[in-house]
Design an enzyme around this catalytic site. Structure first.
Site, PDB file in Angstrom:
ATOM      1  N   ARG A 114       0.833  -1.211   0.000  1.00 56.40           N
ATOM      2  CA  ARG A 114       0.000   0.000   0.000  1.00 56.40           C
ATOM      3  C   ARG A 114       0.863   1.255   0.000  1.00 56.40           C
ATOM      4  O   ARG A 114       0.561   2.237  -0.688  1.00 56.40           O
ATOM      5  CB  ARG A 114      -0.958  -0.012   1.201  1.00 56.40           C
ATOM      6  CG  ARG A 114      -2.004   1.089   1.119  1.00 56.40           C
ATOM      7  CD  ARG A 114      -3.086   0.932   2.162  1.00 56.40           C
ATOM      8  NE  ARG A 114      -2.563   1.061   3.516  1.00 56.40           N
ATOM      9  CZ  ARG A 114      -3.304   0.862   4.617  1.00 56.40           C
ATOM     10  NH1 ARG A 114      -4.574   0.508   4.522  1.00 56.40           N
ATOM     11  NH2 ARG A 114      -2.761   1.007   5.806  1.00 56.40           N
ATOM     12  N   LYS A 130      -2.754   6.861   0.937  1.00 57.58           N
ATOM     13  CA  LYS A 130      -2.588   7.197   2.357  1.00 57.58           C
ATOM     14  C   LYS A 130      -1.542   8.310   2.430  1.00 57.58           C
ATOM     15  O   LYS A 130      -0.357   8.067   2.665  1.00 57.58           O
ATOM     16  CB  LYS A 130      -2.165   5.944   3.136  1.00 57.58           C
ATOM     17  CG  LYS A 130      -2.483   6.028   4.613  1.00 57.58           C
ATOM     18  CD  LYS A 130      -2.445   4.661   5.249  1.00 57.58           C
ATOM     19  CE  LYS A 130      -2.386   4.747   6.754  1.00 57.58           C
ATOM     20  NZ  LYS A 130      -3.570   5.304   7.377  1.00 57.58           N
TER      21      LYS A 130
END
Ligand code: PXG
Length: 286
Positions: free
Chosen positions: A52, A151
């Site tokens: 991620r 993120k």
């Protein structure tokens, strides 16, 4: 002994762990991060978190200056040097030092930071009794503006929602997307249980692809619980039998009130408890 922090390839004392005021991570929130847990000295879901992080970085054209193997080693070394077994790891990659203009091309080197610290857990009472949520007016950022799948260091969207939630006396806040569908909370994904079936918003509702979310979906499938990723509304939340949140720090937290409506029986339900137990077992054995 002072905590050791990894900054730009070196472990230094917490007091000396600093970045420049010209770092675009500070000036513009230009950078990406991860929040990771370690249990019994082992990093939980390292590969998923690194994937991620690399995907977030790719989406913002930020090249992480070290390899995944080097990052994994930096995380493990930082945990080990601080003697942390059950802890919280924050990995941050900023755009680095630049000029006062926005242009990332003017930044020299991305800065890599790894902080390993004790974990600040929610009080145990919350897991026993469940928490109250409020739906806030701050909408989750539309993907066309800034994808919630990134993120990034720019968390003002979530912070504004958190402030609104706090003002209503809630420690977490439920955010809708621009279509008015359920998205996620400020730092947690949301799940419902209805007639024994597990429901959660799909990624294209505009949410972060939570690592805990994925783990819980996998556990539910193993336990023979039917799972569906569906667009959900506030009405679905109000009429759910059970509701819980997932996040790296929080794990699974039961929700028993939303917008002053009692969810189900107003206590953590059987599916929530079963999945919580399965999740805890997994963190202890893997
Ligand atoms: N949604 C959002 C918007 C998040 O930031 C999650 C869901 C849950 O994802 P994981 O992969 O953790 O299951 C997050 C991540 C903190 C903190 O210090 C936590 C997050 C973000 C920022 C800070 O507890 N949660």
């Amino acid at each position: 002994m002072s905590l050791k922090i990894y900054v730009g390839g070196k472990l230094c004392d917490k007091e000396d762990a600093k970045v420049s005021v010209y770092d675009h991570g500070l000036l513009y929130g230009d950078g990406v991060f991860e929040g990771i847990r370690s249990y019994r000295g082992k990093v939980f879901r390292m590969t998923e978190h690194l994937d991620r992080l690399w995907n977030s970085a790719k989406a913002i054209c930020l090249e992480i200056p070290i390899s995944r193997q080097e990052m994994a080693k930096a995380i493990e070394d930082t945990l080990a040097v601080n003697g942390i077994k059950d802890g919280y790891i924050r990995v941050v990659v900023t755009r680095g030092v630049g000029t006062l203009g926005l242009d990332p091309n003017r930044c020299s080197n991305p800065t890599v930071i790894v902080i390993a610290d004790k974990i600040a857990l929610y009080p145990d009472e919350l897991y026993q009794k469940g928490l109250s949520l409020v739906t806030v007016s701050v909408a989750r950022m539309p993907s066309a503006a800034l994808s919630p799948r990134i993120k990034s260091l720019n968390y003002l969207n979530n912070i504004l929602a958190k402030i609104e939630g706090n003002q209503a006396g809630c420690i977490e806040a439920l955010m809708l997307n621009h279509k008015g569908e359920i998205a996620e909370c400020t730092g947690d994904n949301i799940f419902l249980v209805r007639q024994g079936r597990l429901l959660t918003p799909p990624i294209d509702a505009g949410i972060l692809e939570g690592v805990t979310r994925d783990t819980v979906i996998g556990l539910a499938k193993q336990l023979g619980i039917d799972v569906a990723e569906l667009p959900l509304t506030k009405h679905d939340v109000y009429i759910a039998d059970e509701c819980f949140l997932t996040g790296t720090a929080a794990e699974l937290v039961p929700v028993v009130r939303v917008d002053c409506r009692t969810i189900g029986d107003g206590v953590p339900g059987p599916v929530t408890r079963k999945l919580t137990a399965a999740y805890r077992e997994l963190t202890q054995k893997s």
